[in-house]
Design a protein around this motif. Structure first.
Motif, short mmCIF file in Angstrom:
data_model
loop_
_atom_site.label_atom_id
_atom_site.label_comp_id
_atom_site.label_asym_id
_atom_site.label_seq_id
_atom_site.Cartn_x
_atom_site.Cartn_y
_atom_site.Cartn_z
N ASN A 175 -8.31 -9.17 -8.01
CA ASN A 175 -6.84 -9.22 -8.11
C ASN A 175 -6.37 -9.89 -9.39
N PHE A 209 5.28 -9.97 -4.85
CA PHE A 209 5.81 -9.21 -5.99
C PHE A 209 7.33 -9.21 -5.88
N ARG A 211 2.79 -2.44 -9.23
CA ARG A 211 2.91 -0.98 -9.09
C ARG A 211 4.25 -0.56 -9.68
N PRO A 212 4.39 -0.68 -11.01
CA PRO A 212 5.73 -0.46 -11.60
C PRO A 212 6.30 0.93 -11.30
N GLY A 224 -0.89 2.53 -0.49
CA GLY A 224 0.19 3.47 -0.23
C GLY A 224 0.81 3.96 -1.53
N GLU A 225 1.48 5.10 -1.44
CA GLU A 225 2.09 5.70 -2.65
C GLU A 225 3.61 5.79 -2.54
N GLN A 226 4.17 5.16 -1.51
CA GLN A 226 5.63 5.17 -1.33
C GLN A 226 6.14 3.74 -1.32
N PRO A 227 7.32 3.50 -1.92
CA PRO A 227 7.91 2.16 -1.83
C PRO A 227 8.15 1.80 -0.36
N ARG A 247 9.64 -12.53 -14.66
CA ARG A 247 8.58 -11.52 -14.68
C ARG A 247 8.49 -10.85 -16.05
N TYR A 304 0.42 -9.49 0.94
CA TYR A 304 0.38 -9.69 -0.51
C TYR A 304 1.55 -8.99 -1.22
N LYS A 338 -9.44 -3.53 -1.09
CA LYS A 338 -9.57 -2.43 -2.05
C LYS A 338 -10.83 -1.60 -1.81
N ASP A 385 13.93 0.93 -8.38
CA ASP A 385 15.23 0.42 -7.89
C ASP A 385 15.82 -0.64 -8.79
N ILE A 386 14.95 -1.54 -9.25
CA ILE A 386 15.47 -2.75 -9.86
C ILE A 386 15.98 -2.56 -11.27
N HIS A 430 0.21 -3.05 -2.30
CA HIS A 430 -0.55 -4.03 -3.09
C HIS A 430 -1.70 -4.54 -2.22
N LEU A 431 -2.90 -4.16 -2.55
CA LEU A 431 -4.06 -4.51 -1.71
C LEU A 431 -4.73 -5.78 -2.23
N TRP A 432 -5.15 -6.62 -1.29
CA TRP A 432 -5.76 -7.89 -1.62
C TRP A 432 -7.29 -7.79 -1.50
N GLU A 475 9.56 -8.00 -7.52
CA GLU A 475 10.18 -6.69 -7.74
C GLU A 475 10.46 -5.98 -6.42
N ARG A 485 5.32 0.93 -17.84
CA ARG A 485 3.97 1.12 -17.28
C ARG A 485 2.95 0.29 -18.05
N GLY A 518 13.97 -4.95 -4.81
CA GLY A 518 14.25 -3.54 -4.57
C GLY A 518 14.76 -3.29 -3.15
N LEU A 519 14.16 -3.96 -2.18
CA LEU A 519 14.61 -3.81 -0.79
C LEU A 519 16.04 -4.31 -0.62
#
Lengths: 278, 278
Positions: free
Chosen positions: B254, A150, B261-262, A126-129, B155, A146, A120, B267-268, A114-116, A152, A271, A156-157
Motif C-alpha cells: 500500500n 481517502f 483511484r482518481p 471495484g470499478e464504480q464509485p 491532498r 480503507y 489485493k 465528483d470533487i 481501495h484494497l488493503w 476524496e 491521473r 464526493g459522497l
C-alpha cells in the motif's frame, strides 16, 4: 430521528454457517434495541485473514444467497442493514463488498475500491464509485474500511448528497500514542466535519490468526464528534437527526461545500502526479 | 532534521508599528532557539478583527515593504520565515496573504483562496492554488487557516510533492466537547496522516475586539500525531525529518498516494454538484 446501531462482532474465519447465525442474531438484537439502521463489519460473513484465495472462494457468496433474505426477514418497514460480505461475482472474481438490505432484500451492493494489503491477492477492486442510496431514513453513502482514508471519496459522497456515510470495517490494531483515538477514527471525524455529514464506522473484535483488531467502532455526528463507541463484542448506538446534514452553512457567510474552489483542485483528479519520492 | 518553531503571538489590531516590532522579535527569538523555519500566525502584521475595509487598508502593505527585509535580516543561511500579512495588491485590492522569506527576502507569496466570514467583506480571494516551494529544508506547501479545512487542498499539495504544509492561522475559539482537541487540529491531523506529510499550524493568542482565539498552535508529524503545542504567547517547536514524508508506503502493498483511484473521484472537481439541501 434515525437510530443507527453498529454491531461490533467477531466473525469466524472461513465459517459461513457460524457467521450466518451470528449476523442474523446481531441484526435481530439491534432491531430489538430500536435500530432503524443496523451496521455490521466488513466481511462479516467470512472473516478476514484468509490463507489463500481458495479459502476465500470457499465462503464467498453471490447476491442470490438466502442469507440476504434472512437479514431482510428481521427488518420492519423502513429499517435497513448494511453489512460487509465476501462476494462471488458473476464474473468469477471475488469482491470485498457491502450490501444495503431492506425488508424486500438487497437494495444495492458496493464493491470496495481501495484494497488493503493481502486483500489485493484475493479480491478484485471495484470499478464504480461508492453509492448514495436515497432511503426513508435519509441518503446513505457506503464505503468500506480503507476507503474511508481517502478524503476524496467522502467529499464526493457529500457532494452527491449523502447525509450519513456508513463504513463496515476491519481495522487491524496499529500502534498509537497513549490517550489517542485510533487514527482511522480521527480520519472519520475530520471527514464528518469537513463535509457536515454523519459517519458510522463498524469495526470487528476478537483476534484472528494472530491479527488483533482495533475495536474502533464509532458513531460520529455531523460536527465531527464521536458520540458512541463500544469495547469488545456488542452494540454502539446513536440517534441521528440526518436532516441536520443538509444545512451546510457554517455561519452567515460560509458553507462547507459552496466555499469550495474546485477550479483550483485539478491536481487531485490528474491521473499522473509528481513522484513524491524524487 | 529541520527545527520548525511556531510563534503563537498576539498581534495588535490596526497597529503596524507594534506588529513590526513584535514579529521581528519573534523571528529573532525563534532563531536563537534553533529554528530552521519560523512560522507566524495569519495576518501577523495587522491583527484580524477589522471594523471596516478602510481600517484594513490603513495597515495593508505591499511586498516591497521593508518589513520583509527586516525578517530576512534575522535569518542565517537556509533559515526561513512564513508569516501571514495583510497585502495591498498591485491591483488596489486587499489579500489575506502569507509570505515565505529567506535570507535574501521574499521567495513566494500565497493569497488565501478560502475566505472566512467577514474576510469576504475586506479581502479578495486568491486565484492561484497554494504553492509548493522547494527549499534547502524540504518542499514546503503553504495554506492559510480555513484553507486547511478543505481536504482537496492538502491532498493537492502532497501530490505536488510537499513534505511539510504550513498554515498561518487565526482560529476563533469554538465550542467543543470536554477533552477534545480543537476541531481544526483534528482536521490537520487527518490531513497529515492521509497524505503522510508534516503539518505546522501557527494560531494566535489574546482576545481581540470580543473574539477569543483557540490558542491551537500544533506541530503534527507525518503519521498524524500532535507532537508540540503551546498555551498563550510563546513557542511550539519540533524537529522534523522532512525526508520521512517522501516514503508514502503504508506497508508491503500500500501507498498513501499510489492507492488513490482518481478515475473514480470526478465528483470533487465538478463545478456543479447536487444541492444537498434539496
Amino acid at each position: 430521528m434515525a437510530r443507527v446501531v453498529c454491531q461490533q462482532l467477531a466473525p469466524r474465519i472461513g465459517d459461513l454457517a457460524a457467521n450466518r447465525l451470528l449476523t442474523v442474531n446481531a441484526v435481530r438484537d439491534a432491531i430489538v434495541a430500536g435500530a432503524d439502521l443496523v451496521l455490521l463489519p466488513e466481511l462479516a460473513t467470512s472473516g478476514y485473514c484468509f490463507t489463500s484465495r481458495e479459502e476465500a472462494v470457499s465462503v464467498a457468496i453471490t447476491t442470490k444467497h438466502p442469507l440476504f433474505e434472512e437479514w431482510a426477514a428481521e427488518l420492519g418497514r423502513g429499517a435497513l442493514v448494511v453489512a460487509g460480505f465476501c462476494e462471488f461475482g458473476g464474473d468469477g472474481l471475488l469482491y470485498n463488498s457491502a450490501a444495503l438490505v431492506d425488508q424486500s432484500g438487497i437494495v444495492t451492493v458496493y464493491r470496495k475500491i481501495h484494497l488493503w494489503d493481502r486483500e489485493k491477492l484475493v479480491f478484485q477492486g471495484g470499478e464504480q464509485p461508492p453509492p448514495v442510496v436515497d432511503t426513508a431514513l435519509g441518503r446513505i453513502g457506503i464505503v468500506i474500511c480503507y476507503d474511508l482514508e481517502f478524503p476524496e471519496l467522502t467529499r464526493g459522497l457529500a457532494l452527491r448528497g449523502a447525509d450519513l456515510i456508513v463504513a463496515p470495517s476491519n481495522w487491524p490494531l496499529v500502534d498509537r500514542p497513549a490517550g489517542e483515538r485510533p487514527p482511522e477514527v480521527v480520519a472519520a471525524m475530520a471527514a464528518a466535519r469537513a463535509n457536515h455529514v454523519f459517519i458510522a464506522c463498524c469495526d470487528r473484535t476478537s483476534d484472528e490468526r494472530g491479527v488483533s483488531w482495533t475495536n474502533g467502532t464509532a458513531l460520529i455526528n455531523e460536527l465531527g464528534w464521536v458520540v458512541s463507541t463500544v469495547e469488545g463484542e456488542g452494540m454502539a448506538s446513536a440517534d441521528f437527526d440526518l436532516e441536520q446534514a443538509r444545512a451546510k452553512a457554517l455561519g452567515p457567510r460560509n458553507d462547507a461545500l459552496a466555499d469550495r474552489r474546485p477550479e483550483l483542485y485539478s491536481d487531485i483528479t490528474d491521473r499522473e502526479h509528481v513522484d513524491a519520492s524524487v
